[in-house]
Design an enzyme around this catalytic site. Sequence first.
Site, PDB file in Angstrom:
ATOM      1  N   LYS A  61       0.831  -1.206   0.000  1.00  0.00           N
ATOM      2  CA  LYS A  61       0.000   0.000   0.000  1.00  0.00           C
ATOM      3  C   LYS A  61       0.863   1.253   0.000  1.00  0.00           C
ATOM      4  O   LYS A  61       0.544   2.224  -0.708  1.00  0.00           O
ATOM      5  CB  LYS A  61      -0.925  -0.008   1.218  1.00  0.00           C
ATOM      6  CG  LYS A  61      -1.973   1.104   1.193  1.00  0.00           C
ATOM      7  CD  LYS A  61      -3.029   0.906   2.273  1.00  0.00           C
ATOM      8  CE  LYS A  61      -4.112   1.968   2.164  1.00  0.00           C
ATOM      9  NZ  LYS A  61      -5.204   1.762   3.159  1.00  0.00           N
ATOM     10  N   ARG A  64       2.116   1.743  -3.478  1.00  0.00           N
ATOM     11  CA  ARG A  64       1.065   2.253  -4.372  1.00  0.00           C
ATOM     12  C   ARG A  64       0.835   3.741  -4.156  1.00  0.00           C
ATOM     13  O   ARG A  64       0.543   4.482  -5.098  1.00  0.00           O
ATOM     14  CB  ARG A  64      -0.245   1.497  -4.139  1.00  0.00           C
ATOM     15  CG  ARG A  64      -0.278   0.085  -4.670  1.00  0.00           C
ATOM     16  CD  ARG A  64      -1.706  -0.428  -4.806  1.00  0.00           C
ATOM     17  NE  ARG A  64      -2.457  -0.324  -3.569  1.00  0.00           N
ATOM     18  CZ  ARG A  64      -2.490  -1.268  -2.630  1.00  0.00           C
ATOM     19  NH1 ARG A  64      -1.783  -2.394  -2.795  1.00  0.00           N
ATOM     20  NH2 ARG A  64      -3.210  -1.105  -1.532  1.00  0.00           N
ATOM     21  N   ASP A  80      -5.121   2.560   8.582  1.00  0.00           N
ATOM     22  CA  ASP A  80      -5.933   1.375   8.871  1.00  0.00           C
ATOM     23  C   ASP A  80      -5.095   0.121   9.070  1.00  0.00           C
ATOM     24  O   ASP A  80      -5.528  -0.989   8.743  1.00  0.00           O
ATOM     25  CB  ASP A  80      -6.951   1.152   7.750  1.00  0.00           C
ATOM     26  CG  ASP A  80      -6.295   0.901   6.396  1.00  0.00           C
ATOM     27  OD1 ASP A  80      -5.077   1.183   6.247  1.00  0.00           O
ATOM     28  OD2 ASP A  80      -6.989   0.414   5.488  1.00  0.00           O
ATOM     29  N   ARG A  85     -14.236  -3.644  13.554  1.00  0.00           N
ATOM     30  CA  ARG A  85     -15.588  -3.467  13.036  1.00  0.00           C
ATOM     31  C   ARG A  85     -16.566  -3.767  14.164  1.00  0.00           C
ATOM     32  O   ARG A  85     -16.493  -4.826  14.800  1.00  0.00           O
ATOM     33  CB  ARG A  85     -15.845  -4.396  11.858  1.00  0.00           C
ATOM     34  CG  ARG A  85     -17.219  -4.207  11.212  1.00  0.00           C
ATOM     35  CD  ARG A  85     -17.412  -5.163  10.067  1.00  0.00           C
ATOM     36  NE  ARG A  85     -16.352  -5.012   9.082  1.00  0.00           N
ATOM     37  CZ  ARG A  85     -15.984  -5.961   8.237  1.00  0.00           C
ATOM     38  NH1 ARG A  85     -16.570  -7.137   8.272  1.00  0.00           N
ATOM     39  NH2 ARG A  85     -15.002  -5.739   7.371  1.00  0.00           N
ATOM     40  N   GLU A 147      -8.477   2.183  12.949  1.00  0.00           N
ATOM     41  CA  GLU A 147      -9.697   2.471  12.201  1.00  0.00           C
ATOM     42  C   GLU A 147     -10.853   1.689  12.810  1.00  0.00           C
ATOM     43  O   GLU A 147     -10.755   0.476  13.013  1.00  0.00           O
ATOM     44  CB  GLU A 147      -9.553   2.093  10.728  1.00  0.00           C
ATOM     45  CG  GLU A 147     -10.801   2.466   9.918  1.00  0.00           C
ATOM     46  CD  GLU A 147     -10.796   1.915   8.510  1.00  0.00           C
ATOM     47  OE1 GLU A 147     -11.004   2.685   7.568  1.00  0.00           O
ATOM     48  OE2 GLU A 147     -10.593   0.692   8.350  1.00  0.00           O
ATOM     49  N   GLU A 162     -21.367  -7.688  -1.128  1.00  0.00           N
ATOM     50  CA  GLU A 162     -20.848  -6.825  -2.188  1.00  0.00           C
ATOM     51  C   GLU A 162     -19.361  -7.101  -2.418  1.00  0.00           C
ATOM     52  O   GLU A 162     -18.891  -7.167  -3.563  1.00  0.00           O
ATOM     53  CB  GLU A 162     -21.072  -5.355  -1.799  1.00  0.00           C
ATOM     54  CG  GLU A 162     -20.812  -4.359  -2.909  1.00  0.00           C
ATOM     55  CD  GLU A 162     -19.425  -3.733  -2.836  1.00  0.00           C
ATOM     56  OE1 GLU A 162     -19.100  -2.932  -3.721  1.00  0.00           O
ATOM     57  OE2 GLU A 162     -18.682  -4.057  -1.895  1.00  0.00           O
ATOM     58  N   HIS A 163     -18.618  -7.289  -1.338  1.00  0.00           N
ATOM     59  CA  HIS A 163     -17.184  -7.583  -1.445  1.00  0.00           C
ATOM     60  C   HIS A 163     -16.955  -8.909  -2.165  1.00  0.00           C
ATOM     61  O   HIS A 163     -16.067  -9.021  -3.020  1.00  0.00           O
ATOM     62  CB  HIS A 163     -16.561  -7.614  -0.048  1.00  0.00           C
ATOM     63  CG  HIS A 163     -15.113  -7.983  -0.051  1.00  0.00           C
ATOM     64  ND1 HIS A 163     -14.126  -7.102  -0.442  1.00  0.00           N
ATOM     65  CD2 HIS A 163     -14.474  -9.142   0.261  1.00  0.00           C
ATOM     66  CE1 HIS A 163     -12.943  -7.693  -0.349  1.00  0.00           C
ATOM     67  NE2 HIS A 163     -13.134  -8.934   0.069  1.00  0.00           N
TER      68      HIS A 163
END
Length: 244
Positions: A61, A64, A80, A85, A147, A162-163
């Site tokens: 990451k 990128r 993160d 969650r 996060e 959706e993932h």
Amino acid sequence: MEHFKRFKDDITRFMMMYKFALDSLETKIEILKEEFQFLHDYNPIEHTKSRMKSPESIFNKIIRKGCDITFPSIRMHIKDIAGMRITCSFVTDIYRIRDMLLVQSDLTIVETKDYIRSPKPNGYQSLHLIVEVPVYMSDRQERVNVEVQIRTIAMDFWASLEHKIFYKYNESVPTRLLQELKEAADSAAALDKQMERLHDEIAQIKEDREEQANASKRIIIDDESFQVPAALLEWIDKNGQGNE
């Protein structure tokens, strides 16, 4: 060889810092959950799930992003590395938990992204917080970012599916399915609203019944209300049954 060992020690200690922050936040959430259950006979949190990014994922990451591959750069640009969650039953619970975190004197919410009041174009909804957590190391104190994503069961269900769909299609989903996903997200949001309305109505019915029950145990003399002693109520009950 010595250089590699030092790098290994540095990255291990770096990752431990985030693990300790996550452990600390998990403990705090558990305390808040138990206290809320005790005070209100209700638990706003259905379940929690924590995760840590792997060193490989972190370095991919940072590359990128085109940032320097240094620990200070990683801390600044990747928020993160540690994540939690929190899944709730109702939308109001989401903001209730956020407010509970806000009043913790040792925590600081440094960033908020509210995808509930402003959903993403694909329909995604969740409240994202970056929470700064104090970590006490052997030689210093660090402030570490974690996060926190807070969402309802319906939001979490939609996001998980959706993932999986995007993963199956390698992120190239046909337009028709994208529209159906958005409609499904709207349906999940409508379900959240309906279930919260039902919850509120049932809670109000329960409260009204409790008030009526309490009122039947009080007497009014000269516009003053007095509670009937429990022993007298018991005596009336016993004698009433005996006279039947």
